[in-house]
Design a protein around this motif. Structure first.
Motif, PDB file in Angstrom:
ATOM      1  N   THR A  65       1.555   5.385   5.191  1.00 14.57           N
ATOM      2  CA  THR A  65       0.924   4.523   4.190  1.00 14.57           C
ATOM      3  C   THR A  65       1.146   5.081   2.792  1.00 14.57           C
ATOM      4  O   THR A  65       1.390   6.268   2.605  1.00 14.57           O
ATOM      5  CB  THR A  65      -0.594   4.400   4.435  1.00 14.57           C
ATOM      6  OG1 THR A  65      -1.165   5.705   4.429  1.00 14.57           O
ATOM      7  CG2 THR A  65      -0.889   3.719   5.751  1.00 14.57           C
ATOM      8  N   LEU A  66       1.025   4.196   1.819  1.00 18.23           N
ATOM      9  CA  LEU A  66       1.145   4.543   0.410  1.00 18.23           C
ATOM     10  C   LEU A  66      -0.079   4.000  -0.305  1.00 18.23           C
ATOM     11  O   LEU A  66      -0.350   2.803  -0.251  1.00 18.23           O
ATOM     12  CB  LEU A  66       2.411   3.938  -0.188  1.00 18.23           C
ATOM     13  CG  LEU A  66       2.595   4.089  -1.688  1.00 18.23           C
ATOM     14  CD1 LEU A  66       2.962   5.536  -2.031  1.00 18.23           C
ATOM     15  CD2 LEU A  66       3.666   3.149  -2.195  1.00 18.23           C
ATOM     16  N   SER A  67      -0.843   4.875  -0.939  1.00 15.73           N
ATOM     17  CA  SER A  67      -1.985   4.461  -1.756  1.00 15.73           C
ATOM     18  C   SER A  67      -1.553   4.537  -3.210  1.00 15.73           C
ATOM     19  O   SER A  67      -1.021   5.556  -3.649  1.00 15.73           O
ATOM     20  CB  SER A  67      -3.168   5.402  -1.529  1.00 15.73           C
ATOM     21  OG  SER A  67      -3.537   5.408  -0.176  1.00 15.73           O
ATOM     22  N   LEU A  68      -1.753   3.460  -3.965  1.00 15.28           N
ATOM     23  CA  LEU A  68      -1.278   3.391  -5.345  1.00 15.28           C
ATOM     24  C   LEU A  68      -2.317   3.885  -6.349  1.00 15.28           C
ATOM     25  O   LEU A  68      -3.506   3.604  -6.216  1.00 15.28           O
ATOM     26  CB  LEU A  68      -0.877   1.960  -5.683  1.00 15.28           C
ATOM     27  CG  LEU A  68       0.316   1.428  -4.902  1.00 15.28           C
ATOM     28  CD1 LEU A  68       0.512  -0.044  -5.176  1.00 15.28           C
ATOM     29  CD2 LEU A  68       1.572   2.226  -5.222  1.00 15.28           C
ATOM     30  N   PHE A  69      -1.816   4.600  -7.378  1.00 16.08           N
ATOM     31  CA  PHE A  69      -2.656   5.121  -8.457  1.00 16.08           C
ATOM     32  C   PHE A  69      -1.985   4.909  -9.803  1.00 16.08           C
ATOM     33  O   PHE A  69      -1.879   5.826 -10.611  1.00 16.08           O
ATOM     34  CB  PHE A  69      -2.935   6.617  -8.242  1.00 16.08           C
ATOM     35  CG  PHE A  69      -3.631   6.911  -6.947  1.00 16.08           C
ATOM     36  CD1 PHE A  69      -4.992   6.692  -6.811  1.00 16.08           C
ATOM     37  CD2 PHE A  69      -2.911   7.367  -5.856  1.00 16.08           C
ATOM     38  CE1 PHE A  69      -5.629   6.946  -5.602  1.00 16.08           C
ATOM     39  CE2 PHE A  69      -3.542   7.630  -4.657  1.00 16.08           C
ATOM     40  CZ  PHE A  69      -4.897   7.411  -4.523  1.00 16.08           C
ATOM     41  N   GLY A  70      -1.481   3.715 -10.062  1.00 16.54           N
ATOM     42  CA  GLY A  70      -0.851   3.425 -11.349  1.00 16.54           C
ATOM     43  C   GLY A  70       0.623   3.774 -11.363  1.00 16.54           C
ATOM     44  O   GLY A  70       1.442   3.038 -10.860  1.00 16.54           O
TER      45      GLY A  70
END
Length: 129
Positions: A65-70
């Motif tokens: 998974t990839l969690s986005l932070f800008g």
């Protein structure tokens, strides 16, 4: 005398949703990362890339998974202990690259990926199947 350096794109790009990344991304060596709209990914060849040395044990587990932070995302490989691996986004909003990094503030990229451009209606996306 002034010298200009053209290295890995150094301008961060803000990504606010997984659908901005959806599609198949590849590097010059033919390794691929395919992102889906739900924030998951499946990759091929990362065990032979620099990220493979950073995250041992990913040969059979190139998905997660990839969690986005800008301007970056935190990458989590399913079943692999690889903390602190980020995927950073550089370039321009209409044409950006993504790369693995441990430190998003340094601008250091490894294994730079570009999205395949195959859908004429959207120059940055794969066609829906």
């Amino acid at each position: 005398m002034t010298f200009l350096s053209a290295s890995c794109s150094v301008y961060p790009v803000e990504i606010d949703s997984a659908d901005q990344l959806a599609g198949v991304w590849s590097d010059f060596a033919g390794r691929t990362v395919e992102f889906t709209d739900d924030g998951t990914f499946t990759a091929k060849g990362l065990d032979k890339a620099y990220v493979g040395a950073e995250c041992s044990g990913i040969a059979d587990r190139q998905h997660g998974t990839l969690s986005l932070f800008g301007t970056y995302g935190e990458v989590t490989f399913d079943g692999v202990d690889c903390e602190g691996m980020k995927f950073a986004f550089y370039g321009s909003p209409s044409s950006f690259v993504a790369c693995f990094t441990r430190d998003v503030t340094s601008g250091g990229c490894t294994d730079e990926f570009r999205r395949r451009k195959t859908d004429p209606s959207d120059p940055g996306r794969e066609p829906a199947t």
